[in-house]
Design an enzyme around this catalytic site. Structure first.
Site, PDB file in Angstrom:
ATOM      1  N   SER A  55      47.867  30.994  28.502  1.00 22.38           N
ATOM      2  CA  SER A  55      49.225  31.282  28.040  1.00 22.38           C
ATOM      3  C   SER A  55      49.944  30.011  27.594  1.00 22.38           C
ATOM      4  O   SER A  55      49.629  28.898  28.023  1.00 22.38           O
ATOM      5  CB  SER A  55      50.031  31.934  29.156  1.00 22.38           C
TER       6      SER A  55
HETATM    7  N1  SAH Z   1      47.546  33.684  32.822  1.00 20.67           N
HETATM    8  C1  SAH Z   1      46.336  33.339  32.130  1.00 20.67           C
HETATM    9  C2  SAH Z   1      46.221  34.055  30.823  1.00 20.67           C
HETATM   10  C3  SAH Z   1      45.613  35.331  31.005  1.00 20.67           C
HETATM   11  S1  SAH Z   1      45.066  36.126  29.507  1.00 20.67           S
HETATM   12  C4  SAH Z   1      46.285  31.876  31.845  1.00 20.67           C
HETATM   13  O1  SAH Z   1      47.314  31.199  31.930  1.00 20.67           O
HETATM   14  O2  SAH Z   1      45.196  31.403  31.512  1.00 20.67           O
HETATM   15  C5  SAH Z   1      44.837  37.710  30.215  1.00 20.67           C
HETATM   16  C6  SAH Z   1      43.713  37.823  31.203  1.00 20.67           C
HETATM   17  O3  SAH Z   1      43.742  39.116  31.750  1.00 20.67           O
HETATM   18  C7  SAH Z   1      42.332  37.651  30.577  1.00 20.67           C
HETATM   19  O4  SAH Z   1      41.610  36.688  31.283  1.00 20.67           O
HETATM   20  C8  SAH Z   1      41.713  39.025  30.719  1.00 20.67           C
HETATM   21  O5  SAH Z   1      40.315  38.992  30.884  1.00 20.67           O
HETATM   22  C9  SAH Z   1      42.427  39.550  31.948  1.00 20.67           C
HETATM   23  N2  SAH Z   1      42.431  41.008  32.097  1.00 20.67           N
HETATM   24  C10 SAH Z   1      42.508  41.960  31.135  1.00 20.67           C
HETATM   25  N3  SAH Z   1      42.483  43.179  31.667  1.00 20.67           N
HETATM   26  C11 SAH Z   1      42.404  43.014  33.020  1.00 20.67           C
HETATM   27  C12 SAH Z   1      42.320  43.925  34.122  1.00 20.67           C
HETATM   28  N4  SAH Z   1      42.352  45.240  33.966  1.00 20.67           N
HETATM   29  N5  SAH Z   1      42.234  43.391  35.357  1.00 20.67           N
HETATM   30  C13 SAH Z   1      42.206  42.051  35.560  1.00 20.67           C
HETATM   31  N6  SAH Z   1      42.268  41.157  34.541  1.00 20.67           N
HETATM   32  C14 SAH Z   1      42.360  41.626  33.294  1.00 20.67           C
END
Ligand code: SAH
Length: 210
Positions: A55
């Site tokens: 993010s």
């Molecule tokens: N906060 C993180 C960014 C996350 S991007 C950072 O700063 O790096 C969103 C993330 O959510 C991705 O890694 C994706 O794989 C995960 N994601 C998507 N659907 C999900 C689910 N149902 N359960 C858990 N994680 C999920």
């Protein structure tokens, strides 16, 4: 992350001193691929592989600020991703339980959060976070870092009374509204939107190797 970026966040309207301090402390370059580390201090999202992104620092700071952490909270994060947001939360809360659906990302985040940084108040799990983490509930705060079409009902159920959840909600892939869900003592739930954001959509189903 550098002090320069923390200064930029202050200028951009992040006012919570503890959040600014935590943002200045977490080395964002550890959470991005080596080829992109020269951009780690830029206030932009960056690709981390597996089709996912780390993010934008402003959004991490904003979401952390609206959670109003005092240091005693048990927090659920859905979407560990790189683990960058997890690290910021870990500096400001008592305990962070973070769920990620892509095993490879969770393993990489574990290496940085647990091995390199030695954060001992972080617990990671590979699972579909739409269902939360029932065995660890209830949570004082919940942060969802992937976009949902609606507020996930299981997560509302796992929020403690007096607790707050922040979740990006929207039908469109291009833009969602960061939505705050408050559960009052007695269980009444209210919600309001606070910031347009853009996150990758939440995935459903069993975790799969990519
Ligand atoms: N906060 C993180 C960014 C996350 S991007 C950072 O700063 O790096 C969103 C993330 O959510 C991705 O890694 C994706 O794989 C995960 N994601 C998507 N659907 C999900 C689910 N149902 N359960 C858990 N994680 C999920």
């Amino acid at each position: 992350m550098s002090r320069a970026l923390a200064r930029r966040l202050l200028e951009a309207g992040i006012r919570d001193e503890r959040v600014l301090h935590a943002m200045a402390q977490v080395p964002r370059h550890l959470f991005v691929p080596p080829s992109l580390q020269w951009r780690a201090d830029d206030d932009v999202p960056l690709p981390i592989g597996c089709g996912q992104t780390i993010s934008q620092p402003y959004v991490v700071a904003f979401m952390t600020q609206v959670l109003e952490l005092g240091g005693t909270e048990k927090v659920l994060e859905v979407g560990t991703g790189s683990g960058y947001q997890t690290a910021v939360l870990a500096l400001l809360a008592r305990e962070v339980c973070s769920v990620e659906i892509v095993p490879e990302l969770s393993a990489r985040a574990a290496a940085v959060l647990l091995d390199t940084l030695g954060l001992d108040n972080v617990r990671l799990k590979v699972a579909d976070g739409w269902e939360g983490w029932p065995a660890e509930a209830p949570f004082d705060r919940i942060l969802v870092t992937a976009a949902a079409r609606k507020v996930p009902p299981a997560l509302v159920g796992q929020l403690r009374e007096g607790g707050r959840m922040a979740v990006p909600v929207g039908e469109a892939e291009e833009v969602q509204q960061l939505t705050l869900v408050d559960k009052a003592a007695g269980g009444a739930v209210t919600s309001r939107t606070v910031l347009p954001v853009r996150f990758v959509p939440i995935r459903r189903g069993e975790p799969k190797l990519q």
